[in-house]
Design an enzyme around this catalytic site. Structure first.
Site, PDB file in Angstrom:
ATOM      1  N   GLU A  37      -6.916 -33.503 -98.625  1.00 24.22           N
ATOM      2  CA  GLU A  37      -5.608 -33.640 -98.006  1.00 24.22           C
ATOM      3  C   GLU A  37      -5.626 -34.939 -97.185  1.00 24.22           C
ATOM      4  O   GLU A  37      -6.526 -35.116 -96.362  1.00 24.22           O
ATOM      5  CB  GLU A  37      -5.307 -32.447 -97.102  1.00 24.22           C
ATOM      6  CG  GLU A  37      -5.230 -31.119 -97.830  1.00 24.22           C
ATOM      7  CD  GLU A  37      -5.057 -29.953 -96.867  1.00 24.22           C
ATOM      8  OE1 GLU A  37      -3.962 -29.822 -96.286  1.00 24.22           O
ATOM      9  OE2 GLU A  37      -6.036 -29.191 -96.675  1.00 24.22           O
ATOM     10  N   ARG A 262     -19.761 -23.961 -97.088  1.00 27.01           N
ATOM     11  CA  ARG A 262     -19.441 -25.253 -96.505  1.00 27.01           C
ATOM     12  C   ARG A 262     -20.634 -25.750 -95.693  1.00 27.01           C
ATOM     13  O   ARG A 262     -21.538 -24.992 -95.353  1.00 27.01           O
ATOM     14  CB  ARG A 262     -18.199 -25.157 -95.620  1.00 27.01           C
ATOM     15  CG  ARG A 262     -18.342 -24.231 -94.433  1.00 27.01           C
ATOM     16  CD  ARG A 262     -17.034 -24.150 -93.656  1.00 27.01           C
ATOM     17  NE  ARG A 262     -16.661 -25.452 -93.130  1.00 27.01           N
ATOM     18  CZ  ARG A 262     -15.444 -25.745 -92.687  1.00 27.01           C
ATOM     19  NH1 ARG A 262     -14.483 -24.849 -92.732  1.00 27.01           N
ATOM     20  NH2 ARG A 262     -15.183 -26.946 -92.196  1.00 27.01           N
ATOM     21  N   LYS A 272     -11.224 -31.212 -89.130  1.00 24.88           N
ATOM     22  CA  LYS A 272     -10.436 -32.442 -88.989  1.00 24.88           C
ATOM     23  C   LYS A 272      -9.486 -32.343 -87.797  1.00 24.88           C
ATOM     24  O   LYS A 272      -9.204 -33.341 -87.132  1.00 24.88           O
ATOM     25  CB  LYS A 272      -9.667 -32.712 -90.275  1.00 24.88           C
ATOM     26  CG  LYS A 272     -10.492 -33.420 -91.333  1.00 24.88           C
ATOM     27  CD  LYS A 272      -9.634 -34.022 -92.425  1.00 24.88           C
ATOM     28  CE  LYS A 272      -9.089 -32.996 -93.366  1.00 24.88           C
ATOM     29  NZ  LYS A 272      -8.428 -33.595 -94.542  1.00 24.88           N
TER      30      LYS A 272
END
Length: 560
Positions: A37, A262, A272
């Site tokens: 993104e 992850r 983020k």
């Protein structure tokens, strides 16, 4: 280490891919994608995804797309798009001609949404965001049906088209999937498909005032591009039933979503949103601050991409989340730099030394090995003169018992140069040592005595008349606790000493030959690289990583 380390053995994802190839699934094709993104800079957690997506495609002779999931124009920017492409190429991967954007498919997504409405499995809902939360239920209580759930196909189609034409205000209506408000999986409780949002998009401008939700858009993007294996992090495991539901309802090509753990690192954050907060509050200088776990920050600090790929390979792929010790990343960086870096001499806290029996105004050049780990790196010539700089802590006027370096009356070796002996100490008015007076033995050129005598230690130095002044920045961990997100106030865990700036450092002249970002080793001090903030006249150097290796110590303690 996490439980996914396999030292090159096939991990569970590669086992799936190999089985699919053997069974002829998708015609034996392997086609992956990396779908960031564009709402921030990539961090080292994304490096794991990049290496997985691009690496597995490359390993099995397949293809990997770069696709930007640009469905939320509120947070997206061309700056992030450009930084992401730069980071992927820096890591050593390329998407060739396969660059795509979710926005490429906005019309197809809209058409598919109308299909869902006409099938009776999507409806326009007038509940406010707060009312939607109230109706949704909890993990232990089922949700309630929206009062607008039973609208007719005709009414839903009319309302959705009017949403598209901009008739209704932002947030007043959503298009939702009609699935099951009593599902134990919260993602299946009539999730939103479209929302009204009057926000100019970085690619489509003001063409759209409704935008698809991520879960709806993502699976369609994979389907449209013919992706065979859709790798994602483990938090999307509960989203997979919804991914499958959309594709099954529409009867389109169906990729396989596969989740892996992850990357979590000690003493840092991988969100983020949290990283953006650090930038917005000026806690760091920007996304590329060398203290940040972003790829741009690591690159600015002089971390080579090969070290990051090695790190990702070492931690492996697993299904269970765990946290990796930051010391392992430092080990991989240090291991790579040790093999490739030229050794230079840099004095960071200079103390002047005058060699009284060396001719004033004279100088000579001495041959230095560039990297003892790499004979092909060759040698360089380093100037030597009467006046030198050494590290202040390489001298003690009253040496303690284990101190092996320079002291009054003591002889030491200057690296690749001569034996020198301290014969006098000059102090300022406050009694602080200002200068040392030494003598040298001209028979010891190269750092060895013909008579075989030994000295207590070897120290590095820089010729004063040839020295290049520089500023050096030392970076430590940005957070003071292993798990900053586990604390109530993230900002309270910020390490106030994470940045130290040392001015007045003296480097050998060869330091001027290195470009910004190229790492070198300052002997006995660590690995450093030039920062873009500096100039040829006033260079600034960032420390990449210290010489001390804590990971090997950890392994010894664990008996490995």
């Amino acid at each position: 280490m996490n439980d996914g380390e396999n030292n090159g053995a096939a991990d569970f994802i590669r086992e799936i891919v190999e089985r699919d190839i053997a069974n002829g699934k998708h015609g034996g094709r392997v086609h992956t994608r990396f779908p960031p993104e564009p709402n921030g800079y990539l961090h080292i957690g994304h490096a794991k995804a990049i290496c997985t997506d691009f690496g597995i495609a490359e390993e099995y002779g397949g293809l990997c797309n770069l696709r930007f999931d640009d469905t939320n124009p509120v947070k997206e920017d061309v700056e992030y798009v450009e930084s992401i492409m730069r980071d992927i190429r820096w890591l050593g991967y390329d998407w060739d001609d396969r660059l795509y954007f979710a926005s490429d498919y906005f019309q197809q997504m809209y058409d598919h949404a109308e299909e869902l409405i006409m099938k009776g499995v999507a409806y326009v809902c007038d509940l406010s965001p707060e009312e939607v939360r109230q109706y949704r239920g909890t993990l232990t209580e089922p949700g309630r049906n929206s009062p607008y759930r039973d609208r007719s196909v005709e009414e839903n189609l009319d309302l959705f088209r009017r949403m598209r034409s901009g008739e209704f205000p932002d947030g007043s209506r959503t298009l939702r999937a009609r699935i099951d408000m009593s599902s134990p999986n919260m993602n299946m409780r009539d999730p939103a498909i479209y929302r009204i949002l009057r926000k100019s998009h970085h690619r489509t401008g003001d063409e759209w005032c409704i935008y698809p939700m991520y879960d709806y858009a993502h699976c369609l993007e994979d389907s449209i591009e013919g992706i065979t294996h859709s790798f994602c992090s483990i938090e999307f495991e509960d989203h997979r039933p919804l991914y499958d539901w959309f594709l099954d309802q529409l009867g389109v090509f169906h990729p396989q979503q596969i989740e892996f753990a992850r990357l979590n690192l000690t003493y840092t954050v991988m969100s983020k949103r949290k990283l953006a907060m650090l930038v917005e509050r000026d806690i760091v200088s920007g996304w590329d601050d060398p203290r940040m776990p972003t790829l741009s920050g690591l690159r600015r600090r002089g971390v080579p991409p090969e070290a990051i790929r090695d790190f990702v390979d070492r931690i492996g792929l697993a299904k269970r989340d765990s946290t990796v010790d930051m010391a392992l990343l430092d080990y991989c960086i240090r291991d790579e730099l040790n093999r490739r870096c030229v050794r230079l001499m840099g004095v960071l806290d200079p103390l002047k030394v005058t060699i009284e029996n060396y001719s004033a105004g004279s100088s000579e050049e001495l041959e230095f090995i560039n990297n003892p780990e790499d004979p092909s790196a060759g040698t360089r010539m380093v100037p030597f003169s009467r006046e030198l700089y050494i590290e202040r802590d390489d001298f003690q006027e009253v040496p303690h018992r284990k101190f092996k370096r320079l002291a009054p009356g003591r002889e030491v070796r200057l690296r690749y140069a001569y034996f020198v002996k301290c014969v006098d100490v000059i102090k300022d008015g406050n009694g602080d040592v200002r200068e040392l007076v030494c003598t040298y033995d001209p028979e010891t050129r190269g750092g060895n005595a013909p008579d075989g005598r030994k000295v207590s230690g070897t120290i590095h130095w820089v010729s004063a008349m040839h020295a290049v002044p520089a500023t050096v920045r030392f970076y430590e961990r940005l957070f003071t606790v292993e798990n900053p997100l586990g604390e109530e106030d993230l900002t309270a865990t910020i390490n106030e000493d994470s940045l130290s700036v040392i001015e007045g450092c003296m480097l050998e002249p060869a330091s001027g030959d290195f470009e910004v970002g190229v790492p070198v080793q300052f002997e006995r001090k660590g690995y450093f690289c030039k920062d873009p903030d500096g100039s040829a006249e006033e260079p600034v150097w960032n420390r990449t990583v210290p010489l001390r290796d804590t990971w090997k110590k950890i392994l010894r303690q664990e008996g490995k």
